[in-house]
Design an enzyme around this catalytic site. Structure first.
Site, short mmCIF file in Angstrom:
data_model
loop_
_atom_site.label_atom_id
_atom_site.label_comp_id
_atom_site.label_asym_id
_atom_site.label_seq_id
_atom_site.Cartn_x
_atom_site.Cartn_y
_atom_site.Cartn_z
N HIS A 45 1.00 -1.24 -0.06
CA HIS A 45 0.04 0.03 0.03
C HIS A 45 0.79 1.13 0.17
O HIS A 45 2.07 1.39 0.54
CB HIS A 45 -0.98 -0.06 1.26
N ASP A 101 2.79 -4.59 8.09
CA ASP A 101 1.86 -3.83 7.92
C ASP A 101 0.43 -4.85 8.01
O ASP A 101 0.15 -5.44 7.21
CB ASP A 101 1.77 -3.06 6.64
N GLN A 107 -4.66 -5.02 6.69
CA GLN A 107 -5.87 -5.95 6.01
C GLN A 107 -5.99 -7.15 7.06
O GLN A 107 -6.74 -8.10 6.39
CB GLN A 107 -5.31 -6.09 4.60
N CYS A 148 -4.84 2.43 -3.69
CA CYS A 148 -3.54 3.06 -3.00
C CYS A 148 -2.52 2.03 -3.27
O CYS A 148 -1.71 1.97 -2.37
CB CYS A 148 -3.82 3.30 -1.54
C1 PLP Z 1 -2.37 -2.48 3.43
C2 PLP Z 1 -2.83 -1.45 4.07
N1 PLP Z 1 -1.77 -0.82 4.65
C3 PLP Z 1 -1.92 0.63 5.01
C4 PLP Z 1 -3.32 1.12 5.05
C5 PLP Z 1 -3.51 2.40 5.64
O1 PLP Z 1 -4.62 2.49 6.64
P1 PLP Z 1 -4.97 3.90 7.24
O2 PLP Z 1 -5.38 4.72 6.06
O3 PLP Z 1 -6.13 3.58 8.05
O4 PLP Z 1 -3.80 4.48 7.82
C6 PLP Z 1 -4.24 0.35 4.31
C7 PLP Z 1 -5.65 1.03 4.11
O5 PLP Z 1 -6.17 1.09 3.13
C8 PLP Z 1 -3.96 -0.89 3.73
O6 PLP Z 1 -4.85 -1.49 3.11
#
Ligand code: PLP
Lengths: 156, 419
Positions: B135, B212, B215, B376
């Protein structure tokens, strides 16, 4: 009309399937690249404008995008051929009013522009307005001879 | 105070999705005259009544600032906030609650590590390793760190199905690697990454590991000690909790060595103009008034998930994914992007001849909410040579009936565009 059918009118679907004036002109007198960072839609516009009469002699577009953005660009290139640059600017404003404001400017009642009214349905879909306006904004940038890539802007 | 009782205790065996749905008031919404089919759970999840109640209760009965007042209400708010930390510790199986830092979300947590870890340990010539399917929030903070420090990004590629190439990972992770950061589950493809293998490769080279878990944390049981990672991040709003609250787990050995990132109230011990000393973790990393209400809501969300049971949730979602995948394969002209063997409940696809945005708009007319775009994760989408994809992502309240409605609507989309 069912809003879905007014968005995806047959003419829109047709221009999406068979985009007119698809490709690019080389050499060209005017060129701009439009990009919608939100959805990744891209359009490259190339034009040849007459030296003396400031008339759009040729125009082509290429890029990727949804049916709305492809059809909008395709319809635009059809409407612009042999149009004086000043009239093209007027048309940009008229299409803005159609899509963003939801009004039908008198100019679009003229026979040669009537097909553009197929874009009116987009007004009911705020999330899709930028798709329809991208080509027109890029046209403005090309006519202004802005060389940088432009991003689609809700203010159009 | 004990946790408020769940409104719908699940049956002792099996998974009663109809009763689960009653806990989510928003699922009664109608969209364009149709019952809402919410299939954008990877973007954010809906909230059960118990989470909504926790927010209301906090603001109605418990609101005060934390760690400050000597009065009862402030003590109560502090207690709620620290209770949330303990709830997260239990949920993630961390060793101590000091390892749990509250932040705005996964994004802020990654930024904290990129800044703080970066400042302490990353120098010019060092390498930060990511995967090709991250992401943006697990790419950009590291790029910014590289720009500041002169370190270099290296990318582990994925294959056509969306699986990490471990052989190449072993070649890329080397003595210059300081940090290996990767998602637990890919938001764009649904791939469950080989986190144990990647972690071993990193640790064998003395590099730290950030996972991370944005998900993953509401779909698969997470045990940070078993994972042996150094950092794990997740977002409350993707775990049926409120927006604006997220978690950084930082293994205890790092807590001392990492410098604070933001400065302000709550993160200090003493402040003088000539010298300030910092509080110890986790306070050191939580400058300013935190999202106390969000923490209360997160506690309720975690209790909700634990009562339903992560393994039963995972089982239910896996059923849905298999069913949806099989039905989608029956549709002509639909290509699924991301077909790794281990997948979480994400179905990314393209429809031949129909742009993803048009698919999204048409499905919305039938009350079906999906995401269309690059999710994203632009590098991921580029990797599969498509301009965008449509993504249906499932949650604990989705049903087979909803999958049917989704597939039938999808079939109509193709018909409309191609005939
Ligand atoms: C794999 C992953 N990492 C990070 C994020 C970022 O999360 P947040 O926007 O809640 O900080 C997302 C959100 O779409 C995600 O899917």
């Amino acid at each position: 009309m069912n809003p879905m059918l007014s968005l995806y009118q047959e003419i829109i679907l047709d221009h999406n399937r068979h985009p007119r004036n698809f490709g690019h002109l080389d050499p060209c007198t005017h060129k701009a690249q439009g990009f919608n960072p939100l959805c990744g839609d891209k359009v490259l516009l190339t034009l040849n404008v007459g030296d003396e009469d400031k008339q759009i002699l040729e125009i082509a577009f290429e890029g990727t995008g949804c049916a709305i953005s492809v059809a909008s660009a395709s319809l635009m290139t059809e409407a612009l051929r042999n149009l004086p640059v000043e009239d093209a600017r007027g048309l940009i404003e008229a299409v803005h009013d159609l899509i963003v404001e939801g009004t039908v400017p008198e100019l679009l009642e003229e026979e040669r522009y009537a097909r553009l009214k197929a874009l009116a349905g987009v007004h009911e879909f705020p999330a899709r307005v930028k798709c329809a306006t991208l080509a027109w904004q890029t046209l403005r940038a090309a006519l202004d001879r802005k060389t940088q890539e432009i991003s689609s802007d809700p203010r159009f | 105070m004990n946790a408020p009782p769940l409104r719908t205790p699940p049956p002792p065996s099996g998974y009663d999705v109809d009763r689960v749905r009653e806990d989510f008031p928003i699922l009664r919404t109608r969209v364009h005259g149709h019952p809402l089919v919410y299939l954008d759970n990877a973007a954010t999840t809906q909230k059960p009544q118990s989470v909504i109640d926790a927010l209301v209760r906090y603001y109605t009965e418990e609101n005060a600032n934390v760690h400050r007042g000597v009065y009862q209400l402030s003590a109560l708010a502090t207690e709620r906030y620290e209770e949330a930390r303990e709830a997260v510790r239990t949920y993630l199986h961390a060793q101590t609650s000091n390892e749990i830092v509250f932040l705005r979300g996964a994004t802020e947590a990654i930024n904290l590590v990129a800044n703080s870890f970066g400042q302490a340990f990353v120098r010019a010539g060092d390498e930060i390793v990511l995967t090709e399917i991250e992401h943006h929030s697990n790419i950009v903070p590291w790029q910014m760190l590289c720009a500041r420090s002169g370190a270099r990004l290296r990318i582990i590629p994925v294959d056509e199905t969306g699986e990490i190439n471990l052989k190449q990972a072993a070649e890329i992770i080397g003595p210059k690697t300081r940090m290996v950061a990767f998602s637990h589950v890919s938001n764009a493809l649904g791939t469950i990454l080989p986190v144990a293998e990647l972690t071993s490769l990193a640790h064998a080279q003395g590099a730290a590991v950030l996972i991370d878990g944005a998900q993953a944390a509401s779909h698969i049981a997470v045990d940070v000690r078993r994972l042996a990672c150094d950092f794990y991040v997740c977002s409350g709003h993707k775990m049926y909790g409120p927006t604006g609250i997220g978690v950084l787990y930082a293994r205890e050995r790092w807590l001392e060595d990492l410098p604070p990132w933001q400065g302000g109230g709550d993160m200090i011990e003493t402040v003088h103009f000539d010298k300030t000393t910092y509080a110890s973790a986790p306070a050191k990393f939580e400058a300013g008034t935190p999202n106390i209400a969000g923490a209360c809501g997160l506690t309720a969300a975690l209790r909700y998930l634990q009562t339903l049971g992560l393994s039963r949730i995972a089982h239910h979602e896996h059923d849905l994914l298999e069913y949806a995948t099989a039905r989608m394969r029956e549709l002509e002209g639909v290509r699924i992007i991301g077909q790794s063997t281990h997948k979480a409940a994400v179905l990314s696809f393209v429809v031949e001849g129909v742009h993803p945005h048009d698919v999204g708009t048409l499905l919305d007319q039938d009350g079906i909410a999906v995401r269309a775009g690059h999710h994203c994760a632009m590098p991921t989408i580029e990797r599969y040579r498509v301009p965008a994809t449509v993504r249906a992502s499932f949650g604990l309240y989705n049903t087979h009936e909803e999958v049917n409605r989704f597939i039938e609507a999808l079939a109509r989309v193709r018909e409309m565009f191609l005939t």
